[in-house]
Design an enzyme around this catalytic site. Structure first.
Site, PDB file in Angstrom:
ATOM      1  N   SER A 176       2.918  -0.403  -1.958  1.00  0.00           N
ATOM      2  CA  SER A 176       3.315   0.169  -3.553  1.00  0.00           C
ATOM      3  C   SER A 176       4.804   0.495  -3.528  1.00  0.00           C
ATOM      4  CB  SER A 176       2.200   1.180  -3.715  1.00  0.00           C
ATOM      5  OG  SER A 176       1.201   1.046  -3.524  1.00  0.00           O
TER       6      SER A 176
HETATM    7  N1  SAH Z   1      -1.229   2.139   1.117  1.00  0.00           N
HETATM    8  C1  SAH Z   1      -0.867   0.686   1.427  1.00  0.00           C
HETATM    9  C2  SAH Z   1      -0.861  -0.137   0.308  1.00  0.00           C
HETATM   10  C3  SAH Z   1      -1.975  -1.063   0.510  1.00  0.00           C
HETATM   11  S1  SAH Z   1      -2.496  -2.513  -0.381  1.00  0.00           S
HETATM   12  C4  SAH Z   1       0.671   1.208   1.822  1.00  0.00           C
HETATM   13  O1  SAH Z   1       1.057   2.161   1.510  1.00  0.00           O
HETATM   14  O2  SAH Z   1       1.107   0.052   2.359  1.00  0.00           O
HETATM   15  C5  SAH Z   1      -4.249  -2.074  -0.323  1.00  0.00           C
HETATM   16  C6  SAH Z   1      -4.889  -2.422   0.996  1.00  0.00           C
HETATM   17  O3  SAH Z   1      -6.429  -2.264   0.847  1.00  0.00           O
HETATM   18  C7  SAH Z   1      -4.453  -3.743   1.794  1.00  0.00           C
HETATM   19  O4  SAH Z   1      -4.014  -3.571   2.947  1.00  0.00           O
HETATM   20  C8  SAH Z   1      -5.801  -4.474   1.688  1.00  0.00           C
HETATM   21  O5  SAH Z   1      -6.199  -5.168   2.898  1.00  0.00           O
HETATM   22  C9  SAH Z   1      -7.001  -3.109   1.793  1.00  0.00           C
HETATM   23  N2  SAH Z   1      -8.191  -3.375   1.346  1.00  0.00           N
HETATM   24  C10 SAH Z   1      -8.623  -4.111   0.317  1.00  0.00           C
HETATM   25  N3  SAH Z   1      -9.951  -4.169   0.126  1.00  0.00           N
HETATM   26  C11 SAH Z   1     -10.314  -3.178   1.133  1.00  0.00           C
HETATM   27  C12 SAH Z   1     -11.856  -2.985   1.655  1.00  0.00           C
HETATM   28  N4  SAH Z   1     -12.867  -3.435   0.855  1.00  0.00           N
HETATM   29  N5  SAH Z   1     -11.797  -2.025   2.484  1.00  0.00           N
HETATM   30  C13 SAH Z   1     -10.611  -1.813   3.196  1.00  0.00           C
HETATM   31  N6  SAH Z   1      -9.389  -1.876   2.917  1.00  0.00           N
HETATM   32  C14 SAH Z   1      -9.382  -2.940   1.761  1.00  0.00           C
END
Ligand code: SAH
Length: 190
Positions: free
Chosen positions: A42
């Site tokens: 993000s």
């Molecule tokens: N907080 C992160 C941004 C992550 S983007 C950062 O600072 O980089 C969202 C993340 O959620 C992705 O890595 C994706 O793989 C994960 N995600 C999506 N659906 C999910 C689920 N059902 N359970 C666990 N992780 C999930």
């Protein structure tokens, strides 16, 4: 220093490029970037805003959904006692774990799983940070929120989602307030 200033200080100390394997040279820009596997890191100002909204206490136990690069995880780990973070993409889970261990964080527990179900064994949590968007508020996460707890979560389908601040009163009553329109990757069903 008050709590808010302390968290802003941790945010300023955190080198975002250390969490990016791609586009490293653009890390200082306030925009999201791909981190591989169709996922994104993000924009930093949103990470800070969401972290401040959570009103973290030093002793808070925090559940984070969507470890991704581990950038948000690191900020949470600087601010509180213990962070539990869940990711469903194995490569991202492994990379974040390796990276944060190398940075000598010792208060983070990692789990590879579909986290719509939260992490029941470790709950209830004082705070929950969700960084991928489900279509509706997942009941298991509400159940795992402690009384007096707070959760920040984007909810909705498609491009613009509602960023909600959800609170659970003593006694269990749930309140929710929309604080912004945001665009996160979907919280996936496995
Ligand atoms: N907080 C992160 C941004 C992550 S983007 C950062 O600072 O980089 C969202 C993340 O959620 C992705 O890595 C994706 O793989 C994960 N995600 C999506 N659906 C999910 C689920 N059902 N359970 C666990 N992780 C999930």
């Amino acid at each position: 220093m008050d709590r808010r200033d302390e968290i802003i200080k941790y945010y300023r100390e955190l080198e975002r490029s250390a969490f990016m394997d791609l586009y490293k040279e653009y890390a200082h820009e306030d925009t999201p970037f791909p981190i591989g596997y169709g996922q994104t890191i993000s924009q930093p100002s949103l990470v800070l805003e969401m972290t401040l909204l959570l009103d973290l206490k030093r002793g808070s136990r925090v559940l984070e959904i969507g470890t991704g690069s581990g950038y948000q995880t690191a900020l949470l780990a600087k601010a509180v006692e213990r962070v539990y973070t869940v990711e469903r993409v194995e490569e991202l889970y492994l990379r974040a774990k390796e990276r944060l261990s190398a940075m000598e964080y010792t208060n983070i527990e990692f789990k590879l799983a579909d986290s719509k179900l939260g992490w029941p064994k470790k709950g209830p949590f004082d705070r929950i940070m969700v960084t991928a968007a489900p279509a509706t508020l997942p009941q298991p996460l509400l159940d795992q929120l402690a009384e007096g707890g707070k959760m920040v979560i984007p909810v909705g389908e498609g491009y613009g989602q509602d960023l909600l601040l959800v609170t659970k009163e003593e006694g269990g009553k749930i309140n929710q307030r929309k604080v912004a329109t945001v665009s996160f990757v979907p919280l996936r069903d496995s």
